[in-house]
Design a protein around this motif. Sequence first.
Motif, PDB file in Angstrom:
ATOM      1  N   LYS A 121       0.842  -1.225  -0.112  1.00 26.17           N
ATOM      2  CA  LYS A 121       0.201   0.015  -0.015  1.00 26.17           C
ATOM      3  C   LYS A 121       0.733   1.142   0.020  1.00 26.17           C
ATOM      4  CE  LYS A 121      -3.695   2.294   2.575  1.00 26.17           C
ATOM      5  NZ  LYS A 121      -3.189   3.603   2.972  1.00 26.17           N
ATOM      6  N   LYS A 122       0.547   2.150  -0.819  1.00 23.77           N
ATOM      7  CA  LYS A 122       1.261   3.354  -0.857  1.00 23.77           C
ATOM      8  C   LYS A 122       0.289   4.702  -1.101  1.00 23.77           C
ATOM      9  CE  LYS A 122       5.121   6.223  -2.676  1.00 23.77           C
ATOM     10  NZ  LYS A 122       6.463   6.175  -3.789  1.00 23.77           N
ATOM     11  N   GLY A 123       0.126   5.290  -0.081  1.00 22.20           N
ATOM     12  CA  GLY A 123      -0.885   6.342  -0.060  1.00 22.20           C
ATOM     13  C   GLY A 123      -2.171   5.591   0.038  1.00 22.20           C
ATOM     14  N   GLU A 124      -2.980   5.852  -1.035  1.00 23.81           N
ATOM     15  CA  GLU A 124      -4.407   5.320  -0.938  1.00 23.81           C
ATOM     16  C   GLU A 124      -4.496   4.287  -1.938  1.00 23.81           C
ATOM     17  OE1 GLU A 124      -7.958   7.866  -1.308  1.00 23.81           O
ATOM     18  OE2 GLU A 124      -7.023   9.538  -0.877  1.00 23.81           O
ATOM     19  N   PHE A 125      -3.364   3.778  -2.568  1.00 24.35           N
ATOM     20  CA  PHE A 125      -3.357   2.601  -3.637  1.00 24.35           C
ATOM     21  C   PHE A 125      -2.689   1.526  -2.970  1.00 24.35           C
ATOM     22  CE2 PHE A 125      -2.470   6.637  -6.197  1.00 24.35           C
ATOM     23  CZ  PHE A 125      -3.865   6.549  -6.861  1.00 24.35           C
ATOM     24  N   TYR A 126      -3.546   0.637  -3.304  1.00 24.63           N
ATOM     25  CA  TYR A 126      -3.061  -1.099  -2.833  1.00 24.63           C
ATOM     26  C   TYR A 126      -2.598  -1.393  -4.226  1.00 24.63           C
ATOM     27  CZ  TYR A 126      -5.589  -0.085   1.352  1.00 24.63           C
ATOM     28  OH  TYR A 126      -6.019   0.407   2.525  1.00 24.63           O
ATOM     29  N   ILE A 127      -1.569  -2.388  -4.155  1.00 23.34           N
ATOM     30  CA  ILE A 127      -0.769  -3.025  -5.472  1.00 23.34           C
ATOM     31  C   ILE A 127      -0.840  -4.465  -4.995  1.00 23.34           C
ATOM     32  CG2 ILE A 127       0.718  -3.169  -7.119  1.00 23.34           C
ATOM     33  CD1 ILE A 127       1.129   0.031  -6.540  1.00 23.34           C
ATOM     34  N   ALA A 128      -1.558  -5.524  -5.720  1.00 20.42           N
ATOM     35  CA  ALA A 128      -1.090  -6.588  -5.503  1.00 20.42           C
ATOM     36  C   ALA A 128      -0.235  -7.257  -6.630  1.00 20.42           C
ATOM     37  CB  ALA A 128      -2.410  -7.644  -5.162  1.00 20.42           C
ATOM     38  N   SER A 129       0.578  -8.254  -6.427  1.00 15.47           N
ATOM     39  CA  SER A 129       1.417  -8.844  -7.731  1.00 15.47           C
ATOM     40  C   SER A 129       1.436 -10.324  -7.754  1.00 15.47           C
ATOM     41  CB  SER A 129       2.556  -7.916  -7.794  1.00 15.47           C
ATOM     42  OG  SER A 129       3.509  -8.170  -6.781  1.00 15.47           O
ATOM     43  N   TRP A 130       1.584 -10.799  -8.558  1.00 14.73           N
ATOM     44  CA  TRP A 130       1.842 -12.534  -8.499  1.00 14.73           C
ATOM     45  C   TRP A 130       2.060 -12.948 -10.003  1.00 14.73           C
ATOM     46  CZ3 TRP A 130      -2.958 -10.178  -8.046  1.00 14.73           C
ATOM     47  CH2 TRP A 130      -3.837 -10.287  -8.936  1.00 14.73           C
ATOM     48  N   SER A 131       2.654 -14.138 -10.064  1.00 12.43           N
ATOM     49  CA  SER A 131       3.024 -14.723 -11.246  1.00 12.43           C
ATOM     50  C   SER A 131       2.038 -15.979 -11.589  1.00 12.43           C
ATOM     51  CB  SER A 131       4.386 -15.198 -11.323  1.00 12.43           C
ATOM     52  OG  SER A 131       5.423 -13.970 -11.444  1.00 12.43           O
ATOM     53  N   LYS A 132       1.618 -16.015 -12.906  1.00  7.54           N
ATOM     54  CA  LYS A 132       0.870 -17.030 -13.147  1.00  7.54           C
ATOM     55  C   LYS A 132       1.589 -18.447 -13.473  1.00  7.54           C
ATOM     56  CE  LYS A 132      -2.502 -15.833 -16.182  1.00  7.54           C
ATOM     57  NZ  LYS A 132      -3.182 -15.213 -17.213  1.00  7.54           N
ATOM     58  N   PRO A 133       0.889 -19.688 -13.524  1.00  8.64           N
ATOM     59  CA  PRO A 133       1.780 -20.719 -13.841  1.00  8.64           C
ATOM     60  C   PRO A 133       2.657 -20.730 -15.292  1.00  8.64           C
ATOM     61  CG  PRO A 133      -0.232 -21.197 -13.138  1.00  8.64           C
ATOM     62  CD  PRO A 133      -0.393 -20.044 -13.093  1.00  8.64           C
ATOM     63  N   ASP A 134       2.027 -19.860 -16.242  1.00  8.05           N
ATOM     64  CA  ASP A 134       2.660 -19.670 -17.515  1.00  8.05           C
ATOM     65  C   ASP A 134       3.873 -18.691 -17.583  1.00  8.05           C
ATOM     66  OD1 ASP A 134       1.294 -17.365 -17.389  1.00  8.05           O
ATOM     67  OD2 ASP A 134       0.097 -17.736 -19.045  1.00  8.05           O
ATOM     68  N   GLY A 135       3.959 -18.149 -16.131  1.00  6.74           N
ATOM     69  CA  GLY A 135       4.966 -17.224 -16.210  1.00  6.74           C
ATOM     70  C   GLY A 135       4.812 -15.798 -16.292  1.00  6.74           C
ATOM     71  N   ASP A 136       3.487 -15.273 -16.756  1.00  3.37           N
ATOM     72  CA  ASP A 136       3.140 -13.953 -17.026  1.00  3.37           C
ATOM     73  C   ASP A 136       3.141 -13.508 -15.479  1.00  3.37           C
ATOM     74  OD1 ASP A 136       2.963 -14.279 -19.676  1.00  3.37           O
ATOM     75  OD2 ASP A 136       0.834 -13.816 -19.989  1.00  3.37           O
ATOM     76  N   LYS A 137       3.124 -12.145 -15.405  1.00  2.17           N
ATOM     77  CA  LYS A 137       3.226 -11.493 -14.183  1.00  2.17           C
ATOM     78  C   LYS A 137       1.596 -10.704 -14.189  1.00  2.17           C
ATOM     79  CE  LYS A 137       5.068 -10.423 -10.494  1.00  2.17           C
ATOM     80  NZ  LYS A 137       6.620  -9.327 -10.322  1.00  2.17           N
ATOM     81  N   VAL A 138       1.102 -10.511 -13.136  1.00  4.10           N
ATOM     82  CA  VAL A 138      -0.132  -9.713 -13.157  1.00  4.10           C
ATOM     83  C   VAL A 138      -0.099  -8.839 -12.032  1.00  4.10           C
ATOM     84  CG1 VAL A 138      -2.709 -10.179 -12.725  1.00  4.10           C
ATOM     85  CG2 VAL A 138      -1.568 -11.899 -13.880  1.00  4.10           C
ATOM     86  N   TYR A 139      -0.645  -7.646 -12.255  1.00  5.52           N
ATOM     87  CA  TYR A 139      -0.774  -6.496 -11.039  1.00  5.52           C
ATOM     88  C   TYR A 139      -2.238  -6.211 -10.969  1.00  5.52           C
ATOM     89  CZ  TYR A 139       4.277  -5.787 -10.811  1.00  5.52           C
ATOM     90  OH  TYR A 139       5.367  -5.889 -10.567  1.00  5.52           O
ATOM     91  N   ALA A 140      -2.890  -6.253  -9.638  1.00  8.63           N
ATOM     92  CA  ALA A 140      -4.068  -5.592  -9.360  1.00  8.63           C
ATOM     93  C   ALA A 140      -3.933  -4.524  -8.613  1.00  8.63           C
ATOM     94  CB  ALA A 140      -4.950  -6.816  -8.537  1.00  8.63           C
ATOM     95  N   ILE A 141      -4.716  -3.368  -9.131  1.00  7.65           N
ATOM     96  CA  ILE A 141      -4.319  -1.879  -8.455  1.00  7.65           C
ATOM     97  C   ILE A 141      -5.897  -1.550  -8.067  1.00  7.65           C
ATOM     98  CG2 ILE A 141      -3.444   0.038  -8.428  1.00  7.65           C
ATOM     99  CD1 ILE A 141      -1.659  -0.759 -11.041  1.00  7.65           C
ATOM    100  N   TRP A 142      -6.091  -0.931  -6.890  1.00  5.03           N
ATOM    101  CA  TRP A 142      -7.247  -0.208  -6.533  1.00  5.03           C
ATOM    102  C   TRP A 142      -7.182   0.574  -5.376  1.00  5.03           C
ATOM    103  CZ3 TRP A 142      -5.855  -5.024  -4.880  1.00  5.03           C
ATOM    104  CH2 TRP A 142      -6.012  -5.331  -3.516  1.00  5.03           C
ATOM    105  N   CYS A 143      -8.089   1.396  -5.054  1.00  2.00           N
ATOM    106  CA  CYS A 143      -8.106   2.217  -3.772  1.00  2.00           C
ATOM    107  C   CYS A 143      -9.131   1.744  -3.069  1.00  2.00           C
ATOM    108  CB  CYS A 143      -8.039   3.878  -4.159  1.00  2.00           C
ATOM    109  SG  CYS A 143      -9.552   4.156  -5.088  1.00  2.00           S
TER     110      CYS A 143
END
Length: 627
Positions: A552-574
Motif C-alpha cells: 500500500k502506498k498512499g491510497e493505492f493498493y497493489i497486489a502482484s503475482w506470477s501465473k503458472p505460465d510465467g506471466d506477471k499480473v498486477y491488481a491495483i485499486w483504492c
Amino acid sequence: MKGVNMRFTIFGMLGILLWGIALDGAEKNTTIGNPYGICAHLNRWEYKQLSRELELMKQAGIGNVRTDLDWNQLEAEKGKWNFERWDAVVEEAEKNGIAVLPILGGALPQRELPLLEHMDSWRNYLKTVLLHYPRISHWEVVNEPDLSSEFSKAEKYGPFLLESARMIKHVRPEATVMTGGFGSASSYLERVLESGGAEAVEILNLHTYYWKLFPESALGAELQGVRKQMVKHGMGDKELWITETGYATSRCVDMKPITAAVLGKLNLDKDNIPVALIRDTEYYYCSDRLNCDRENFFSGKKNFHEISLKELKTLSPEQYPLLMLAPNESFPMDYRNELLNYVKEGGTLFVPGGGIPLYFNLRKQNGAVVQEVAGEWIQKMFHIGWEAFWTNPQAPASTHVQEIASGFSKDIPFPDVVGRYLSKRNLKPGDELIPVVTAYSKDRSYSAPVAAIYKFNSELKGNIVVFTWMDAMESVSRETQGKFLPRTYLIALSSGVDKLFWYSFRSMGENESREHHFGIVERDLTPKPAYYAYKTLTEHCPPHSTRPVLSKKGEFYIASWSKPDGDKVYAIWCFQGSKSGKFRIEGVVKGVKDHLGNRLPAVGDVMQISDSITYLTGDSALSVMCE
C-alpha cells in the motif's frame, strides 16, 4: 452462518502495510494451490438446481464447495441411513472437478442433543460418513462452535475437537481435520488451542465477516494476529482457511421520504441545503458508499461536501448545517470534541441507521486501528441514550411492530424490523426527544422510539437525528459486493490464507433480510456482478499461481503475482472512490481489464484508479510501481 454484527476487534492497518510478508510458517508454500471456494446448501433447498449450480461454479473457476453433512437428513430415524442426496452432491461435484468440504454434524437430530451427552452416537456418525465417502479428504468439525449454545465455552469445544479428531484419524488416518469456523477469534480461539485444539487439527478455520467495514480495514490485521496465535501454539506450519466471509446485497426501502419528513421538522429538507459527509482514509471511516448510499436518503438535487476527520474542526454549521455519520455504530473518539463543538454551534448530525450511535470507539494502537465499546460517557456527552435487550429485559431482541408518530404521514415507508431503541435518560433541561417511529414489543408492554430527533436547547444548540434500523444497514450494493470479493481474496491470500470460501453461492431471496442475499447469484441463478468478479479473479490468478504480495502506498493498493505460465499480473485499486496516480511501468503490458473482465484501454504513466480492481497482465519482466 449466523447473524453476528461485529466479530473481531482489530480492524485496520495504517501506513504502508505489506500483507505479503511471511509470518513464520504462513508462506512456506510459494504457490497458492487452488484457494477458491464457495458455500452452498446443496443438499437442502438448492438441491433441485444442484447440477446447474455446480456447472456455474466450475465456469467461474471455483474449485471447492462447502456444505452441511446434515446428520438429521442422513439418519432421520435412528439406525436408518439415507445417503441419496449427499451421494448426488458428491457425484455432481466430482463431475465438475470440484472438491467437497463437509461440515460434520450440520443440522443435528434433536434426539442427539446435547451432543456432548451422546458421544457414542457422534462417534458412530463419524465412522459411518468417513467410510461412506473415502474420497473426501478434508473434514470440518461442526459449524461456528463459538456461536453455538453447547460450545460457547471453549473449554468444551477443545476436548470435543480433540476426541473427534482422534476418531477421524482412527477410521481414516489419511484424513485432514480442521476446526469449525470460528465466528469470533480472540480469547475463544486461544482457549480452544490451549485445551487440545492445537494438537487436534491440521487446519485452523475462521469466519471473517466485516459487513460494516471495508476489507482493507480489517482482514490483514486480523489474520496476522491469528497467525501469531498459531505460532505460539506450535501451529506455525499448519494451514489457515477462511470458510465463510462475504457481503450481503439486500435492498433497503427508499429512505428519502422519511429523511425528508424528519429534516422538514428542522427546516433542513430544502435541496439547496448541502450535506457534509466524512471520507477518512486514515480510519477507513466513510459516511456512505459502504452500507448505504446518499442517493437512498437525499434528493438527486442535493449538494454534498466530503471532508476528512481532521477537517471537522473547521466545519461550519452555518455553511454545512447537516453532517451525515457512518451507519456502523462507530466513531473515532479522538475527534469527539470536534464533533461535539459542531453540535454545540447548532449543527445537526444525521445517523442514518446501523444501530446505536457512537457505541464503539475507533482508536490507533501499535500501527493498527482497534474497536472498543465507548461507554456511557460518550452518550452523556452528546445527551443521547439507548436501550437493547441486554440492558432492559423488557426490550425485545427484535420486533416488527412499529408505528409512525403523529405529525408524520402514515404512508411513509421504513425498514420492517428493529432491535435497538432510543431513550431520554441523558437529556438536559431544555432538550427533548421527538419520536418519529416508535417500536413495540408484541404485547405492547414495551415501547421506545427507533427513529427520532434529539432537539437540543441546553449547552448543545443543534440536533441529532437517529435511525436505529440495523438489518438494512448491514448490506452493500450488488456493485460493491462485486468490488469487495476480489479485494478480500487478494488480502487474504497475501496474508497466508490457503483457501477462502465465499458465503454464499446462491441467494435465498425470499425477502429483503440480510441473510437472504449473500449469494453471488440470485435465487433464479442470474449472476450478480460478484460472480463475474470471481470468474475474472480466477482467470487472472489461476490455481498454482505464486502467492500474491500486497503493498500500500498512499491510497493505492497493489497486489502482484506470477501465473503458472510465467506471466506477471498486477491488481491495483483504492479503498473508496477514484483517484489519479502516477505509476512507473516497466516491461510489456499484454492486457488491461477491470474487475468484471471488461477490456480497458492501454495504460500510461498516469492511471485513474478506483475501488474496482484494474488488472494489468504482462510478461515475466512486468513491473508496476506507484510513484
